[in-house]
Design a protein around this motif. Structure first.
Motif, short mmCIF file in Angstrom:
data_model
loop_
_atom_site.label_atom_id
_atom_site.label_comp_id
_atom_site.label_asym_id
_atom_site.label_seq_id
_atom_site.Cartn_x
_atom_site.Cartn_y
_atom_site.Cartn_z
N ASP A 1 3.65 6.35 7.40
CA ASP A 1 3.93 6.06 5.99
C ASP A 1 5.34 6.47 5.58
N SER B 1 2.41 2.12 9.70
CA SER B 1 0.99 2.36 9.44
C SER B 1 0.59 3.80 9.79
N LEU C 1 4.82 -5.27 5.55
CA LEU C 1 4.06 -4.07 5.93
C LEU C 1 3.94 -3.10 4.77
N ASP C 2 5.03 -2.91 4.04
CA ASP C 2 5.03 -2.01 2.88
C ASP C 2 6.14 -2.47 1.93
N ARG D 1 5.28 -1.72 13.24
CA ARG D 1 3.97 -1.65 12.61
C ARG D 1 3.34 -0.28 12.84
#
Length: 606
Positions: free
Chosen positions: A219, A216, A253-254, A212
């Motif tokens: 990127d 975060s 998360l993405d 994480r």
């Protein structure tokens, strides 16, 4: 590199899709993993064709960086008895360095010479479009200021506490238009909970929290996992079910992240990309995007005694060969204890970049793929891009000699030229293609011959919507189905906890897809299923794939001659007996890159 707003828009769109398909499986903001619900499909898109993976498929060339606490030893450990043990990134384990002594050695680590701008610039000049650095290798040492523990570059080294090399790399890669990715080892030699099945869940919580942080705070465009195998010294309890949860978590998360197959157990059903290592497959990998990672010398991490450097010619030829088989080439550098990339690595990368820029030769690699219409030759490799074949010649013919390509389908060569030379090139097209250059090679590393090709026009794109899908909430399929619908294609990876529909429990089920298939080219197609447990496929009532027995993730092929624009009856069946549920239907042909069969070419049963 796309602007932030464009990336944000795509992230929001894919995030909505992921939220629908991964409902209940991964909730950003929660350290604990929530079990998936029945109805979850983990295959959120087709990596062969999706916008999400387009940049990766076009890149073809990336930089790997192995850098960690082990770099402080520079490949040598002197034992108390005076003997020397040599290794690189595995030196702690392979040289049996006691934990306390290893921690003392790493405490002196000070890579003050790490120059992120110079590294990113070198990658850009080499023609590399992305960069992957080891954020955490097997030794468990984090190369960023993680809040999870103190076994990291900020808290356990002599390095400047105000510096963050991952943040520096993020700024530098953004500056040079390069995508940034992180390697993360699942196997951890340092965390005591990582090797104990009774406390492994606690380790996984910390692992998820570190991931994480990475996603975060920096990127990244991709996550490159490793250390998923079953082993000992120390034991590694990682399972395929753990991989299912982790893949779901990071996609939560993405959703735009590209993830390799070592997130699970290195199978065709795990992640987006396959990961052959130190080798180039003989043909495109079936069922999955792929990337080979390779060292420039003999080691991933820095070893001051290893001078076995590959030549620039070998590296360029590895790159063109990989592109011609529809793969990516992730080429490693290992900085020394001060953070400096060896000059031998830099010089070879510069040679590769010069080759790519010279005379337009980069077209043979960047955005190129498998030729399809010809077999790969023994004298070099062939790739295809935008109506052209690029023949990268390693063994140039003698004076008056020729090069032969064996054709796999109908096409004409309308023009030919040697890049970097004005020599005449004669081409004769019979059952094969004979190429006769009039002069010598134009490049010592690899000479590229560009061929303009004219292939038959495809039939118009179909107007289909998919196949009729029927699902039964049990392992056999008599009686009325529990769910009937039209599926836009067969692209399902239900894994352990998902299922075809919320009304169907993951414990066991069966499925059948029926309708017609409409090819766009008159040529032989390879129909390909990716399955787990059991699969069968019929074309015009002829059984062409029959793997109707309990099995793990598998790829099965059938070569079928098709006529463009004609509709063929198709029927596919699968059942989940135990373990995982997977059902994918792909095709490829001389003029069709490997992909999930699109909905437009499929028509539901009437």
């Amino acid at each position: 590199m796309p602007g932030t707003s464009a990336r944000s828009a795509r992230t929001a769109a894919i995030g909505l899709l992921a939220a629908i398909l991964l409902a209940g499986s991964a909730v950003p903001g929660n350290a604990e993993q929530v079990p998936a619900n029945p109805g979850t499909n983990y295959a959120i898109d087709d990596p062969f064709t999706s916008e999400r993976t387009q940049w990766w498929r076009d890149s073809r060339f990336g930089m790997f960086i192995h850098f960690g606490g082990y770099s402080q030893l520079e490949g040598e450990y002197r034992r108390p008895d005076g003997s020397v043990c040599r290794n690189a990134e595995w030196i702690q384990r392979e040289c049996a360095i006691p934990r306390e002594e290893y921690e003392d050695l790493v405490a002196g680590f000070d890579p003050a010479g790490f120059d992120a701008d110079a590294i990113a610039r070198t990658a850009a000049e080499a023609g590399q479009r992305y960069l992957v650095i080891t954020a955490k290798h097997h030794e468990g040492y984090a190369m960023w200021p993680t809040k999870v523990n103190r076994w990291n570059l900020r808290d356990h080294s002599e390095f400047d506490k105000s510096r963050d090399i991952l943040a520096e790399l993020k700024r530098a890669t953004d500056k040079y238009g390069i995508r940034l990715g992180f390697y993360y080892s699942i196997w951890d030699w340092h965390d005591p909970d990582a090797s104990n099945p009774d406390t492994f869940d606690r380790y996984q919580e910390r692992m998820r929290e570190q991931l994480r942080e990475l996603v975060s705070d920096y990127d990244p465009a991709l996550l490159w996992f490793d250390g998923e195998w079953s082993t000992d010294n120390p034991p590694n309890p990682w399972t395929a079910q753990d991989g299912e949860r982790l893949e779901s978590f990071v996609r939560g998360l993405d959703p735009e992240l590209i993830v390799n197959n070592r997130v699970g157990k290195r199978r065709v059903t795990d992640g987006d990309t396959g990961t052959p290592e130190q080798e180039i497959p003989s043909e495109p990998v079936a069922g999955q995007l792929w990337e080979t990672c390779m060292t420039i010398n003999g080691h991933w991490g820095y070893a001051k005694w290893d001078h076995d450097w590959k030549s620039s010619a070998d590296l360029v030829r590895n790159l063109t060969t990989t592109a011609g088989r529809a793969g990516n080439y992730l080429l490693n550098v290992g900085p020394d204890a001060r953070g400096r990339v060896p000059a031998e690595s830099v010089s070879r990368l510069r040679d590769m970049g010069e080759w790519l820029r010279r005379d337009g030769q980069g077209a043979a690699v960047l955005s190129a793929g498998a030729p399809g219409i010809v077999e790969q030759p023994g004298w070099g490799t062939v790739s295809r891009r935008d109506g052209k074949l690029y023949a990268s010649v390693y063994d140039w013919p003698g004076s008056g000699g020729s090069l032969t390509l064996q054709a796999k389908s109908a096409f004409d060569v309308t023009a030919a030229r040697v890049l970097g030379s004005d020599q005449r090139v004669d081409v004769e097209r019979t059952d094969a293609v004979t190429i006769r250059p009039s002069g010598g090679p134009a490049n010592d590393l690899a000479t590229v011959i560009e061929l303009d090709v004219a292939t038959p026009s495809p039939a118009p794109e179909g107007d289909g919507t998919g196949l009729t899908a029927r699902f039964w909430a049990h392992r056999n399929s008599p009686g009325e189905p529990d769910v009937t619908r039209v599926d836009p294609g067969v692209n399902y990876d239900w894994k352990y906890t998902g299922s075809p529909d919320p009304a169907i429990l993951p414990a066991g089920y069966s499925a059948r897809w029926t309708g017609t298939l409409e090819p766009r080219f008159t040529e032989t197609y390879t129909l390909r299923t990716v399955s787990s447990n059991a699969v069968r496929l019929w074309i015009d009532d002829r059984l062409v794939i029959d793997n109707w027995s309990e099995h793990g993730p598998a790829v099965d092929d059938a070569a079928i001659p098709f006529e463009a624009g004609r509709r063929y009856a198709i029927r596919m069946e699968m059942k989940k007996e135990t373990d995982e549920g997977v059902a994918k239907l792909l095709w490829t042909s001389p003029n069709t890159p490997q992909q999930i069969i699109p909905a437009a070419q499929l028509h539901p049963e009437r």
